[in-house]
Write an enzyme that holds these catalytic residues in place. Structure first.
Site, PDB file in Angstrom:
ATOM      1  N   GLY A  80      -2.604   8.459   2.272  1.00  0.00           N
ATOM      2  CA  GLY A  80      -1.635   8.409   3.351  1.00  0.00           C
ATOM      3  C   GLY A  80      -0.211   8.477   2.827  1.00  0.00           C
ATOM      4  N   SER A  81       0.652   7.730   3.491  1.00  0.00           N
ATOM      5  CA  SER A  81       2.084   7.844   3.187  1.00  0.00           C
ATOM      6  C   SER A  81       2.485   7.299   1.830  1.00  0.00           C
ATOM      7  CB  SER A  81       2.897   7.150   4.281  1.00  0.00           C
ATOM      8  OG  SER A  81       2.776   7.848   5.507  1.00  0.00           O
ATOM      9  N   THR A  82       1.604   6.539   1.158  1.00  0.00           N
ATOM     10  CA  THR A  82       1.963   6.112  -0.193  1.00  0.00           C
ATOM     11  C   THR A  82       2.086   7.306  -1.134  1.00  0.00           C
ATOM     12  OG1 THR A  82      -0.363   5.725  -0.781  1.00  0.00           O
ATOM     13  CG2 THR A  82       0.877   3.848   0.088  1.00  0.00           C
ATOM     14  N   PHE A  83       1.417   8.425  -0.783  1.00  0.00           N
ATOM     15  CA  PHE A  83       1.520   9.623  -1.616  1.00  0.00           C
ATOM     16  C   PHE A  83       2.908  10.254  -1.513  1.00  0.00           C
ATOM     17  CE2 PHE A  83       0.788  14.108  -2.722  1.00  0.00           C
ATOM     18  CZ  PHE A  83       0.100  13.955  -3.921  1.00  0.00           C
ATOM     19  N   LYS A  84       3.701   9.837  -0.551  1.00  0.00           N
ATOM     20  CA  LYS A  84       5.055  10.384  -0.419  1.00  0.00           C
ATOM     21  C   LYS A  84       5.920  10.037  -1.626  1.00  0.00           C
ATOM     22  CE  LYS A  84       4.741  10.377   4.617  1.00  0.00           C
ATOM     23  NZ  LYS A  84       5.063   9.675   5.862  1.00  0.00           N
TER      24      LYS A  84
END
Length: 491
Positions: free
Chosen positions: A215-219
């Site tokens: 999810g957004s942790t990959f940002k």
């Protein structure tokens, strides 16, 4: 008469030589095949005829050996078995060994040639020495904080020391007690069957053996790629990003959980986790550079061991532009273990450098003499140091005033990133709540801990904030434990 005696003596000498040759053949050259023969019980009896060496955390044994007085004399015991099971694994007379009990079996069982002062002779004679000990890198306080934080939840926690790669905590929930599998009686068979029937899969090590959409942790990875590639040069300049964002070559529009994401600078897009901004940035960076950056963080590495094997975290390199957009926000085929995402946070904390994670500090003989020590692992440069400095700013902003305020620790600098990962058919599954972070005490020269937390049964109604609400408090507890409790001597 003398001639007949001489012939008889010569014949006896030949017989003696033949016996010696045959004994040598059996005892040296064919010994392994006899030793490994399933019908040979001597090896098994010898294996369990002495106490097994121990696995240590903060200098204290979390394993032991119980004298049953039976044919297979010693059974394995565990202290706080469910809490340490994702590290120790089990050592069962019936079902073999897993995790550290397996990868360090030679030392623990006393068969490693290095346990003998005469290593070469020991390798020939196949001797067994008193079991040695395995000293882990774990910090008990951090392990307890992670385990208690996940109590009643399904998920995993991984914590790393950024500057060295030492694994400080590794927890998977739900867990199980390895002691239930130690012996060979009927209860062991029942426990094995029950654990394998359990739909929650308590024997699965979710921290290193299960991959999730990050999810957004990959940002964090996408932001690093964009900054390194020069796609973004100023954190506070508008990004020319529409809201909603139509995925390239499709009629599908990507939206945000947060409002006000249109054309926002990277600083605000990161703070409030704007999907549209990062999807567009990933497309602009391109699949080649995105894959290179992801690989530098550790994605697509099938050879990682700590020392037992870790599931491969993946970033698909064959995607089209629309798929790349989704991959860049941690969806589509992007998958990561919690350990991998802890490595991502650690790279930011460590000036852009990724240290290979490891779990065993050293192994020792029963006397305490060191057999082997952990060497300095290889270093990868995941991003430029200047990019890491900017990402530190962004992650600190998330904790100070963004979606990660639940990780704030008084007297420390904390950086973090929340995430919610959709999954299931039509994204119908309860979202996974993620939080990745790092922390540095105000008196510390460098960050002391990087953490990744995933909660599988997160609150589905909290959208992007669920990572901050469900996972961030667990990460905060682990980071506080590390900052407040220095490693004990002997660990």
């Amino acid at each position: 008469m003398t001639r007949h005696i001489r012939h008889a003596a010569f014949f006896c000498a030949l017989l003696l030589v033949a016996l010696l040759v045959n004994a040598t053949r059996i005892q040296v050259f064919e010994a392994p095949s006899y030793g490994d023969n399933i019908a040979n019980r001597r090896t098994t009896i010898a294996r369990y005829g002495q106490p097994r060496g121990d696995i240590l955390v903060d200098g204290e044994a979390v394993t032991g050996s119980h004298d049953t007085g039976e044919h297979l004399r010693y059974e394995r015991t565990y202290t706080n078995g469910p809490m340490f099971a994702p590290v120790t694994g089990f050592a069962s007379q019936e079902y073999g060994t897993t995790l550290l009990e397996h990868s360090e079996d030679g030392v623990l069982a006393g068969t490693d040639p290095l346990l003998s002062p005469f290593a070469l002779m020991n390798g020939v004679a196949r001797d067994r020495y008193p079991g040695g000990d395995v000293v882990t890198t774990l910090r008990k306080a951090a392990q307890e904080a992670a385990y208690e934080g996940l109590a009643g939840r399904k998920g995993a926690v991984a914590a790393i020391e950024p500057s060295t790669g030492r694994i400080l905590a590794l927890v998977s929930a739900p867990s199980y007690d390895p002691s239930a599998l130690s012996g060979n009686g009927a209860s062991v068979t029942r426990s094995w069957a029950s654990l394998n029937r359990d739909g929650d899969r308590p024997m699965l090590n979710r921290a290193v053996r299960k991959t999730y959409p990050p999810g957004s942790t990959f940002k964090v990875v996408t932001a690093a790629a964009a900054l390194d590639a020069g796609v973004v040069e100023d954190l506070d300049e508008p990004t020319d990003s529409p809201d909603p964002y139509r995925l390239p070559g499709t009629r599908t529009s990507l939206t945000n959980e947060s409002e006000g994401c249109e054309d926002v600078p990277l600083r605000k897009a990161f703070e409030w986790s704007c999907n549209t901004v990062f999807a567009r940035l990933g497309v602009e960076v391109g699949v080649k550079q995105m894959a290179t950056t992801a690989g530098a963080f550790g994605f697509n590495d099938a050879k990682l061991k700590i020392p037992y094997s870790v599931a491969e975290s993946t970033f698909d390199t064959t995607v089209d532009r629309s798929q790349l957009a989704l991959s860049s926000i941690g969806q589509y085929n992007t998958r990561a273990t919690p350990l991998q995402m802890a490595m991502v946070a650690a790279a930011v904390a460590n000036g852009g450098q990724v240290r290979s994670p490891y779990l065993v500090e050293r192994t020792t003989r029963a006397s305490g003499a060191t057999v082997s020590t952990a060497g300095s692992g290889p270093i990868r440069q995941a991003m430029r140091p200047s990019t890491a400095r900017l990402l530190k700013e962004l992650m600190v902003d998330v904790v100070r005033e963004g979606t990660g305020t639940g990780a704030w620790i008084p007297g420390a600098t904390v950086g973090g990133k929340t995430g919610t990962a959709q999954h299931g058919l039509g994204n119908s599954g309860t979202p996974y709540a993620w939080f990745v972070s790092w922390a540095k005490g105000d008196r510390d020269l460098e960050p002391k801990v990087a953490v990744a937390v995933v909660v599988e049964d997160a609150d589905a109604d909290r959208g992007e904030i669920s990572g901050g609400g469900d996972a961030a408090p667990i990460a905060r507890a682990v980071m506080e434990a590390v900052l407040k409790s220095p490693a004990k001597e002997g660990s």
